[in-house]
Design a protein around this motif. Structure first.
Motif, PDB file in Angstrom:
ATOM      1  N   ALA A  94       0.681  -1.195   0.018  1.00 19.78           N
ATOM      2  CA  ALA A  94      -0.095   0.285  -0.097  1.00 19.78           C
ATOM      3  C   ALA A  94       0.894   1.224   0.023  1.00 19.78           C
ATOM      4  O   ALA A  94       1.976   1.356   0.737  1.00 19.78           O
ATOM      5  N   LYS A  95       0.562   2.374  -0.772  1.00 17.39           N
ATOM      6  CA  LYS A  95       1.339   3.459  -0.754  1.00 17.39           C
ATOM      7  C   LYS A  95       1.022   4.310   0.450  1.00 17.39           C
ATOM      8  O   LYS A  95      -0.188   4.318   1.091  1.00 17.39           O
ATOM      9  N   LYS A  96       2.055   5.105   0.911  1.00 13.41           N
ATOM     10  CA  LYS A  96       2.133   5.833   2.195  1.00 13.41           C
ATOM     11  C   LYS A  96       0.831   6.913   2.198  1.00 13.41           C
ATOM     12  O   LYS A  96       0.311   7.286   3.140  1.00 13.41           O
ATOM     13  N   GLN A  97       0.840   7.519   0.884  1.00 13.78           N
ATOM     14  CA  GLN A  97      -0.064   8.556   0.698  1.00 13.78           C
ATOM     15  C   GLN A  97      -1.537   8.091   0.957  1.00 13.78           C
ATOM     16  O   GLN A  97      -2.220   8.797   1.383  1.00 13.78           O
ATOM     17  N   TYR A  98      -1.888   6.802   0.404  1.00 15.18           N
ATOM     18  CA  TYR A  98      -3.328   6.372   0.636  1.00 15.18           C
ATOM     19  C   TYR A  98      -3.391   6.053   1.959  1.00 15.18           C
ATOM     20  O   TYR A  98      -4.632   6.418   2.517  1.00 15.18           O
ATOM     21  N   ILE A  99      -2.526   5.441   2.650  1.00 15.51           N
ATOM     22  CA  ILE A  99      -2.592   5.307   4.041  1.00 15.51           C
ATOM     23  C   ILE A  99      -2.862   6.674   4.951  1.00 15.51           C
ATOM     24  O   ILE A  99      -3.706   6.792   5.805  1.00 15.51           O
ATOM     25  N   LYS A 100      -2.178   7.690   4.381  1.00 14.92           N
ATOM     26  CA  LYS A 100      -2.422   9.088   5.121  1.00 14.92           C
ATOM     27  C   LYS A 100      -3.727   9.542   5.073  1.00 14.92           C
ATOM     28  O   LYS A 100      -4.499  10.055   5.877  1.00 14.92           O
ATOM     29  N   ARG A 101      -4.220   9.391   3.765  1.00 15.36           N
ATOM     30  CA  ARG A 101      -5.645   9.813   3.321  1.00 15.36           C
ATOM     31  C   ARG A 101      -6.749   9.113   4.197  1.00 15.36           C
ATOM     32  O   ARG A 101      -7.723   9.375   4.698  1.00 15.36           O
TER      33      ARG A 101
ATOM     34  N   PHE B 100     -10.514  18.892  15.479  1.00 15.57           N
ATOM     35  CA  PHE B 100     -10.393  17.363  14.492  1.00 15.57           C
ATOM     36  C   PHE B 100      -9.713  17.613  13.842  1.00 15.57           C
ATOM     37  O   PHE B 100      -8.905  16.819  13.457  1.00 15.57           O
ATOM     38  N   PHE B 101     -10.005  18.789  12.867  1.00 14.76           N
ATOM     39  CA  PHE B 101      -9.395  18.876  11.492  1.00 14.76           C
ATOM     40  C   PHE B 101      -7.908  19.074  11.623  1.00 14.76           C
ATOM     41  O   PHE B 101      -6.974  18.516  11.217  1.00 14.76           O
ATOM     42  N   VAL B 102      -7.441  19.954  13.001  1.00 10.10           N
ATOM     43  CA  VAL B 102      -5.985  20.130  13.283  1.00 10.10           C
ATOM     44  C   VAL B 102      -5.352  19.039  13.714  1.00 10.10           C
ATOM     45  O   VAL B 102      -4.346  18.637  13.346  1.00 10.10           O
ATOM     46  N   THR B 103      -5.941  18.217  14.395  1.00 10.73           N
ATOM     47  CA  THR B 103      -5.489  16.945  15.043  1.00 10.73           C
ATOM     48  C   THR B 103      -5.195  15.930  13.702  1.00 10.73           C
ATOM     49  O   THR B 103      -4.354  15.195  13.820  1.00 10.73           O
ATOM     50  N   ALA B 104      -6.284  15.883  12.756  1.00  7.15           N
ATOM     51  CA  ALA B 104      -6.016  15.111  11.884  1.00  7.15           C
ATOM     52  C   ALA B 104      -4.764  15.430  11.048  1.00  7.15           C
ATOM     53  O   ALA B 104      -3.951  14.507  10.553  1.00  7.15           O
TER      54      ALA B 104
ATOM     55  N   ILE C  98     -16.384  13.542  14.089  1.00  6.87           N
ATOM     56  CA  ILE C  98     -17.922  14.007  13.707  1.00  6.87           C
ATOM     57  C   ILE C  98     -18.823  13.030  14.382  1.00  6.87           C
ATOM     58  O   ILE C  98     -19.793  13.592  14.826  1.00  6.87           O
ATOM     59  N   ILE C  99     -18.771  11.804  14.387  1.00  6.01           N
ATOM     60  CA  ILE C  99     -19.563  11.005  15.178  1.00  6.01           C
ATOM     61  C   ILE C  99     -19.621  11.244  16.791  1.00  6.01           C
ATOM     62  O   ILE C  99     -20.593  11.365  17.408  1.00  6.01           O
ATOM     63  N   ALA C 100     -18.571  11.545  17.235  1.00  4.89           N
ATOM     64  CA  ALA C 100     -18.177  11.962  18.495  1.00  4.89           C
ATOM     65  C   ALA C 100     -19.029  13.107  18.851  1.00  4.89           C
ATOM     66  O   ALA C 100     -19.610  13.496  19.840  1.00  4.89           O
ATOM     67  N   LEU C 101     -19.064  14.324  17.850  1.00  5.80           N
ATOM     68  CA  LEU C 101     -19.521  15.491  17.849  1.00  5.80           C
ATOM     69  C   LEU C 101     -20.931  15.536  17.998  1.00  5.80           C
ATOM     70  O   LEU C 101     -21.535  16.194  19.055  1.00  5.80           O
TER      71      LEU C 101
ATOM     72  N   VAL D 103      -9.192  10.661   7.165  1.00  2.00           N
ATOM     73  CA  VAL D 103     -10.760  10.468   7.115  1.00  2.00           C
ATOM     74  C   VAL D 103     -11.198   9.773   8.331  1.00  2.00           C
ATOM     75  O   VAL D 103     -12.414  10.042   8.649  1.00  2.00           O
ATOM     76  N   GLU D 104     -10.365   8.937   8.715  1.00  2.54           N
ATOM     77  CA  GLU D 104     -10.876   8.137   9.799  1.00  2.54           C
ATOM     78  C   GLU D 104     -10.838   9.069  11.108  1.00  2.54           C
ATOM     79  O   GLU D 104     -12.018   8.930  11.906  1.00  2.54           O
ATOM     80  N   ASN D 105      -9.980   9.759  11.070  1.00  2.00           N
ATOM     81  CA  ASN D 105      -9.720  10.412  12.195  1.00  2.00           C
ATOM     82  C   ASN D 105     -11.122  11.704  12.038  1.00  2.00           C
ATOM     83  O   ASN D 105     -11.650  11.942  13.183  1.00  2.00           O
TER      84      ASN D 105
END
Length: 608
Positions: A95-102, A164-168, A113-116, A106-108
């Protein structure tokens, strides 16, 4: 395919994700609860006794935002640690690292959002429930409070979405710097032990100075005013984090080096366990200390305003009951009250004077209030009276000040007549109906609130049928008037106290349970080499006791010093403070025992 693998990985660690989600939901709910008060200016201005309450809420919002930021940052690091090894394996499989980062980004955001959504719903529900419980206990209804408040919703959404965006993005950057082998072997890394604690002397000194500045701001709040609010919040928080970051490793290392402690059972293992994890503990414990200070301080402040009503009443009058010519109904009520001191004084009403019998006053010397803190019994001698009533009236100014104060401020039924003390002979010659004034001090003023209220009601009925100018209101009416005014502030204190303590509980529970999985092998190893389970249980109790003890000590110290900031508003801010601290200690101990039980269920499961 990769998304499916990631989903399966999340399912395999669902317990960890549930703990993570619960911590996020609680932090969001508490933040929302605070904002329902902080942003509702109409409610706070109408129900607060402090004119600068809105400024306090603004500073509190900034402080809570900072604490929440550190908490979310820690949970974010925990989320990354959950998936590092899996991400490394994916990259080894091609798996490419760029895909893992994306995927991680998205997971973060998705978890955030679910928690919010759940957190805001939980916050509105907790706000409603908490408000109803507190109002029910205070037996009041406060108009203007809104559990579901749109400005609070908007601020909470905006704050956490940005957070959440900053932490992601932070996780995205951090992952890009890690090599594949570092990811694969993430769980095999050893914890760092703090070395050379003498290097921390600068940080320790800075922490002590910052804490001293914060405490001085609290002590001299009356002089500093708005500046004191800002400096106390900033310097106390800064000093707490600096001290926990620098001094906590020194303390644990010093404890570990105590030979007599290490030789007792498996104490060495307990202290080593605490020492190895000190880097991950210190910031979270500093956060817990601040939340304890805010929570216990809010409850103590609320109770101080409530207790201040009794102090105000005690300083306003020496005697709890003053009843003129008690009716049969009033006498029945007075019989239900246990008086530590009671007296009756006879008098007759004239056109210009109230004639008090000298014999009664001499036999039953009353108490008077000289200053707010000084009560004394009347010791002045009454003047000898010779001559006619007219001659005594001409010398009325010769009544000693102490007696004049008692007869004017306490015993007087109305303001239209001046007091005059006469002998038995003169008293008998006065052609007027004899009156009696009863005064009494109960053994516990607040224990007879129903009786005082009924006496006030009967007094009002007398007032309605009388044309005389009645004397000042009763002691109980002064208590009730102040208590009514203070109720809004008391509500805010208890409401925020419950919210902060709930968030503190969430922080500590998250920390303890999130690290439990890594501790399982250590406890399993000890069990395999024959360490009795009793000793392992003791180790868990001792380790978590220290984890709970450090923030509690500093948090309670903050409260004890911080209560002084109310000294120019409240008669005695420390009056019965032990009740609120006992309440906090009880909640804290129960939570500690619950956490121990949950932690033991993970690291020391029952053998089948």
């Amino acid at each position: 395919m990769l998304a499916k693998l990631a989903w399966n990985g999340m399912k395999s660690k669902r317990k960890d994700y549930i703990i993570l989600l619960a911590g996020l939901v609680m932090s969001i709910a508490i933040f929302y609860m605070f904002q329902t008060l902080a942003l509702n200016r109409d409610f706070t201005s109408e129900n607060a006794m402090i004119s600068s309450m809105q400024l306090v809420f603004n500073v509190g919002s900034c402080l809570l935002a900072a604490v929440t930021f550190f908490y979310i940052l820690y949970t974010n690091m925990f989320l990354l640690s959950l998936r590092q090894q899996e991400y490394g394996m994916f990259m080894l499989l091609g798996a490419k690292k760029q895909y893992i980062k994306r995927l991680m980004f998205v997971e973060n955001l998705l978890i955030g959002i679910i928690a919010l959504i759940i957190g805001i719903a939980a916050g509105a529900g907790l706000s409603q429930l908490t408000a109803e419980l507190i109002m029910g206990q205070l037996d009041v209804t406060l108009e203007g409070y809104q559990p579901f408040y749109l400005p609070s919703l908007a601020v909470t959404l905006l704050f956490f979405l940005v957070l959440f965006f900053v932490t992601a993005v932070w996780n995205h950057i951090k992952l890009s710097r890690l090599q594949v082998l570092e990811l694969v072997h993430a769980e095999t890394k050893s914890d760092q032990v703090p070395q050379q604690p003498k290097k921390n002397i600068v940080t320790i000194t800075a922490g002590i100075l910052a804490l001293a500045a914060g405490w001085l701001s609290l002590i001299f709040m009356e002089s500093l005013r708005e500046l004191g609010v800002f400096s106390a919040a900033i310097m106390t928080t800064l000093g707490t984090y600096l001290l926990f970051s620098s001094l906590l490793p020194v303390i644990t290392n010093a404890m570990k080096k105590k030979q007599k402690w290490n030789e007792n059972g498996i104490q060495s293992f307990t202290l080593s366990q605490l020492t190895f994890r000190i880097h991950s503990l210190k910031k979270l414990l500093a956060t817990a200390a601040m939340l304890i200070a805010l929570g216990a301080g809010a409850i103590s402040g609320g109770m101080a305003f409530k207790n201040n009503a009794e102090n105000i009443a005690e300083r306003s009058a020496v005697y709890d009951a003053v009843v003129h010519s008690p009716t049969a109904e009033e006498e029945e009520i007075l019989e239900d009250i246990t008086f530590t001191e009671a007296a009756e004084y006879r008098y007759k009403k004239g056109e210009e004077y109230n004639y008090y019998l000298k014999e009664d006053l001499e036999k039953q010397r009353p108490q008077i209030q000289l200053t707010t803190d000084n009560v004394k019994r009347v010791e002045a001698d009454l003047p000898d009276q010779e001559g006619s009533l007219e001659e005594v009236e001409e010398e009325s100014a010769s009544i000693p000040n102490e007696w004049s104060q008692f007869l004017t401020m306490t015993a007087a039924e109305d303001y239209s007549r001046r007091p005059l003390i006469v002998s038995n002979a003169l008293y008998d010659d006065i052609e007027a109906e004899e009156q009696v004034v009863f005064i009494g001090k109960a053994d516990d003023f607040l224990a007879y609130r129903d009786q005082w209220a009924k006496l006030d009601e009967l007094r009002e009925e007398k007032l309605a049928s009388s044309e005389e100018v009645m004397a000042s209101t009763s002691k109980y009416s002064m208590y009730e008037n102040y208590n009514t005014i203070a109720t809004g502030t008391v509500f805010m204190g208890f409401f925020l106290g419950i919210a902060f303590l709930a968030m503190m509980a969430s922080c500590l529970m998250f920390k303890v349970l999130s690290g439990a999985a890594k501790d399982i092998p250590r406890y399993e190893m000890l069990r395999k080499i024959g360490v009795p389970k009793k000793l392992l249980n003791q180790s868990v109790f001792k380790e978590l006791f220290l984890v709970f003890l450090f923030p509690a000590l500093l948090g309670i110290t903050h409260v004890l010093i911080g209560m002084n900031m109310f000294s120019f508003i409240i008669v005695n801010p420390y009056y019965r403070i032990w009740i609120s601290l006992l309440l906090f200690t009880t909640i804290y101990v129960l939570y500690y025992l619950l956490t121990v039980k949950m932690y033991k269920s993970v690291v020391l499961p029952e053998e089948k």
